[in-house]
Design a protein around this motif. Structure first.
Motif, PDB file in Angstrom:
ATOM      1  N   ASP A  37       0.803  -1.215   0.000  1.00  0.00           N
ATOM      2  CA  ASP A  37       0.000   0.000   0.000  1.00  0.00           C
ATOM      3  C   ASP A  37       0.842   1.274   0.000  1.00  0.00           C
ATOM      4  O   ASP A  37       0.387   2.338   0.400  1.00  0.00           O
ATOM      5  N   ALA A  40       2.477   4.986  -5.460  1.00  0.00           N
ATOM      6  CA  ALA A  40       2.379   4.481  -6.834  1.00  0.00           C
ATOM      7  C   ALA A  40       3.745   4.519  -7.504  1.00  0.00           C
ATOM      8  O   ALA A  40       4.612   5.310  -7.136  1.00  0.00           O
ATOM      9  N   ASN A  73      -0.218  -0.001 -10.738  1.00  0.00           N
ATOM     10  CA  ASN A  73      -0.663   0.863  -9.655  1.00  0.00           C
ATOM     11  C   ASN A  73      -2.122   0.534  -9.380  1.00  0.00           C
ATOM     12  O   ASN A  73      -2.879   0.216 -10.297  1.00  0.00           O
ATOM     13  N   GLN A  74      -2.525   0.585  -8.112  1.00  0.00           N
ATOM     14  CA  GLN A  74      -3.890   0.255  -7.705  1.00  0.00           C
ATOM     15  C   GLN A  74      -4.604   1.496  -7.174  1.00  0.00           C
ATOM     16  O   GLN A  74      -3.968   2.394  -6.617  1.00  0.00           O
ATOM     17  N   ASP A  75      -5.924   1.517  -7.316  1.00  0.00           N
ATOM     18  CA  ASP A  75      -6.743   2.579  -6.727  1.00  0.00           C
ATOM     19  C   ASP A  75      -7.237   2.117  -5.375  1.00  0.00           C
ATOM     20  O   ASP A  75      -7.661   0.967  -5.249  1.00  0.00           O
ATOM     21  N   PRO A  76      -7.222   2.894  -4.345  1.00  0.00           N
ATOM     22  CA  PRO A  76      -6.838   4.294  -4.309  1.00  0.00           C
ATOM     23  C   PRO A  76      -5.344   4.506  -4.133  1.00  0.00           C
ATOM     24  O   PRO A  76      -4.858   5.621  -4.144  1.00  0.00           O
ATOM     25  N   GLY A  77      -4.568   3.429  -3.989  1.00  0.00           N
ATOM     26  CA  GLY A  77      -3.120   3.555  -3.863  1.00  0.00           C
ATOM     27  C   GLY A  77      -2.474   2.186  -3.766  1.00  0.00           C
ATOM     28  O   GLY A  77      -3.141   1.171  -3.614  1.00  0.00           O
TER      29      GLY A  77
END
Length: 89
Positions: A37, A40, A73-77
């Motif tokens: 987590d 990014a 990269n992942q949402d939200p982070g």
């Protein structure tokens, strides 16, 4: 993958962070993913990096073209790296 998640993802954060490791089998494929987590990845600066390049080379030598390696990269982070290889008992 885990070492890179710690080193590049959460090690420099004062508050620490989380790492999630998952593995699953679907038919004849084994899929392993490592998520952190942390911040990014800045693609334009880092490209694929030495760790990803080394992993790709190792997978190529073991599985030829029968593997998949991705980093997103992942949402939200956070960042997730996934490897998919043939499953053999």
């Amino acid at each position: 993958m885990v070492e890179n998640a710690i080193k590049h993802g959460i090690a420099k954060r004062a508050q620490g962070g989380s790492i999630r490791i998952a593995a699953s089998r679907s038919d004849d494929r084994l899929r392993v993913s490592v998520y952190n987590d942390g911040p990014a990845v800045k693609w334009e600066k880092t490209g694929s990096g030495i760790g990803m390049s080394n992993m790709r080379t190792r997978l190529q030598s073991l599985y030829g073209d029968a593997f998949e390696l991705s980093m997103h990269n992942q949402d939200p982070g956070g960042v997730e790296v996934t490897v998919s290889v043939p499953f053999k008992e």
